[in-house]
Motif scaffolding. Structure first.
Motif, short mmCIF file in Angstrom:
data_model
loop_
_atom_site.label_atom_id
_atom_site.label_comp_id
_atom_site.label_asym_id
_atom_site.label_seq_id
_atom_site.Cartn_x
_atom_site.Cartn_y
_atom_site.Cartn_z
N ASP A 1 19.21 -29.24 7.62
CA ASP A 1 19.99 -30.22 6.35
C ASP A 1 20.33 -29.23 4.71
O ASP A 1 21.76 -29.70 4.15
CB ASP A 1 20.25 -32.08 6.12
CG ASP A 1 20.21 -32.61 7.48
OD1 ASP A 1 21.08 -32.28 8.72
OD2 ASP A 1 19.65 -32.99 7.72
N LEU A 2 19.11 -29.14 3.88
CA LEU A 2 19.05 -28.55 3.04
C LEU A 2 19.73 -27.39 3.17
O LEU A 2 20.50 -26.84 2.62
CB LEU A 2 17.57 -28.88 2.26
CG LEU A 2 16.91 -30.20 2.21
CD1 LEU A 2 15.49 -29.39 2.05
CD2 LEU A 2 17.88 -30.54 1.10
N ARG A 3 19.96 -26.61 4.47
CA ARG A 3 19.85 -24.82 3.90
C ARG A 3 21.46 -24.52 4.72
O ARG A 3 22.31 -24.02 3.90
CB ARG A 3 19.93 -23.91 5.87
CG ARG A 3 17.97 -24.18 5.06
CD ARG A 3 17.55 -23.23 6.35
NE ARG A 3 18.15 -22.40 6.67
CZ ARG A 3 17.82 -21.32 7.83
NH1 ARG A 3 16.66 -21.74 8.38
NH2 ARG A 3 18.78 -20.23 7.57
N VAL B 1 16.24 -22.31 0.17
CA VAL B 1 14.96 -23.39 1.52
C VAL B 1 15.07 -22.50 2.47
O VAL B 1 14.02 -21.99 2.97
CB VAL B 1 15.98 -24.30 2.03
CG1 VAL B 1 15.60 -24.84 3.64
CG2 VAL B 1 15.26 -25.61 1.06
N ASP B 2 15.99 -21.39 2.19
CA ASP B 2 16.68 -20.42 3.40
C ASP B 2 14.94 -19.19 3.29
O ASP B 2 13.97 -19.03 3.87
CB ASP B 2 17.38 -19.84 3.54
CG ASP B 2 17.75 -18.42 4.67
OD1 ASP B 2 17.58 -18.62 5.94
OD2 ASP B 2 17.52 -17.53 3.70
N PHE B 3 14.53 -19.29 1.85
CA PHE B 3 13.57 -18.06 1.16
C PHE B 3 12.03 -18.46 1.32
O PHE B 3 11.36 -18.24 2.09
CB PHE B 3 13.65 -17.74 -0.23
CG PHE B 3 12.91 -17.19 -0.81
CD1 PHE B 3 13.25 -15.56 -0.74
CD2 PHE B 3 11.62 -17.41 -1.63
CE1 PHE B 3 11.80 -15.32 -1.35
CE2 PHE B 3 11.03 -16.97 -1.62
CZ PHE B 3 11.01 -14.98 -2.30
N ILE B 4 12.06 -19.75 1.92
CA ILE B 4 10.81 -20.27 2.11
C ILE B 4 10.60 -20.88 3.49
O ILE B 4 9.51 -20.20 3.34
CB ILE B 4 10.69 -22.18 1.32
CG1 ILE B 4 10.38 -21.98 -0.72
CG2 ILE B 4 9.70 -22.32 2.24
CD1 ILE B 4 10.76 -23.58 -0.40
N GLY C 1 24.00 -26.90 -5.55
CA GLY C 1 23.70 -26.89 -3.89
C GLY C 1 23.29 -25.64 -3.04
O GLY C 1 22.94 -25.89 -1.88
N SER C 2 24.17 -24.78 -2.91
CA SER C 2 24.01 -23.33 -2.85
C SER C 2 22.87 -22.47 -3.58
O SER C 2 21.61 -21.98 -2.08
CB SER C 2 24.91 -22.13 -3.39
OG SER C 2 25.28 -21.02 -3.22
N SER C 3 22.32 -23.09 -4.51
CA SER C 3 20.96 -22.73 -4.56
C SER C 3 19.80 -23.05 -4.03
O SER C 3 18.41 -22.68 -3.69
CB SER C 3 20.36 -22.76 -5.95
OG SER C 3 21.57 -22.47 -7.17
N ILE C 4 19.91 -25.05 -3.74
CA ILE C 4 19.23 -25.34 -3.13
C ILE C 4 18.79 -24.37 -1.79
O ILE C 4 18.04 -24.18 -1.15
CB ILE C 4 19.20 -26.98 -2.87
CG1 ILE C 4 19.23 -27.61 -4.06
CG2 ILE C 4 18.29 -27.70 -1.66
CD1 ILE C 4 19.43 -29.28 -3.66
N SER C 5 20.58 -24.49 -0.50
CA SER C 5 20.53 -23.64 0.17
C SER C 5 20.02 -22.22 0.49
O SER C 5 19.00 -21.76 1.42
CB SER C 5 21.87 -23.93 0.56
OG SER C 5 21.69 -22.56 2.20
#
Length: 209
Positions: free
Chosen positions: A156-158, A92-95, A85-89
């Motif tokens: 939500d992803l972040r 997504v923030d980077f994108i 979950g942390s990697s997804i967050s």
């Protein structure tokens, strides 16, 4: 009018330590490269020049052994130990900061080598033609990634910060989700036994030097 493919960015999750494997599974030989290479190749075929790979454990070694590195953006997540979950967050923030015209994010794992460009194209086509905000993949016990999330779900992803991944968001938004049948392509590789079994079944030539 359909939604534009050029505004979809692929986020490949490859930050894990492969603890159960005992060696970085991202680098396991597969066809002409390795598991991460095939994920990058399939993602790039669908969304060229819009692929982001999140690295964590063994980042330098993995990046140095990627044959498709010139076509993607590698991003190091220093807190990768916090879980998927942390990697997804982080991704997504980077994108959102680096590819600001992104309208949707396709989240992809690096340890499902049977997920090919044909299936990813099927997902993109479903996203274009559907009014649903999430296009997810069917499993025997629910739905999960690979999955496409429309922009309203980015916040939500972040917020993800556990090892649950994006499945929680999909489950909470099931009425806004279209699930696709992957036709047996979701087999993942967590252990050396998984890898040996899958390569034996498929008779996949290994790139061993």
């Amino acid at each position: 009018m359909g939604r534009a493919v050029k505004n979809i960015t692929v986020l490949i999750l490859a930050a894990g330590a492969s603890t159960r494997m005992g060696t970085p599974k991202q680098l396991l030989p597969w066809k002409k490269g390795n598991l991460l290479d095939i994920a990058i190749e399939n993602a790039s075929a669908v969304c060229p020049n819009r692929v982001v790979v999140i690295l964590g454990a063994n980042a330098d070694k993995i990046r140095g052994n990627s044959t498709n590195g010139s076509s993607v953006q590698f991003v190091f997540h220093k807190n990768w130990r916090l879980g998927l979950g942390s990697s997804i967050s982080y991704g997504v923030d980077f994108i959102q900061r680096s590819l600001q015209n992104t309208k949707a994010i396709l989240i992809l794992l690096c340890d499902q080598p049977l997920i090919d460009s044909e299936y990813l194209n099927q997902m993109v086509q479903a996203y274009e033609s559907s009014a649903k905000g999430i296009i997810a993949t069917e499993y025997k016990k629910g739905v999960g990634v690979p999955a496409i999330f429309d922009r309203p779900y980015f916040s939500d992803l972040r917020k993800l910060d556990e090892d649950m991944g994006a499945k929680k968001i999909i489950q909470e938004s099931i009425n806004d989700t279209l699930s696709l049948n992957p036709s047996g392509k979701t087999m993942d590789i967590d252990t050396l036994e998984d890898y040996q079994k899958l390569t034996k079944i498929l008779n996949t030539p290994l790139n061993q030097e």
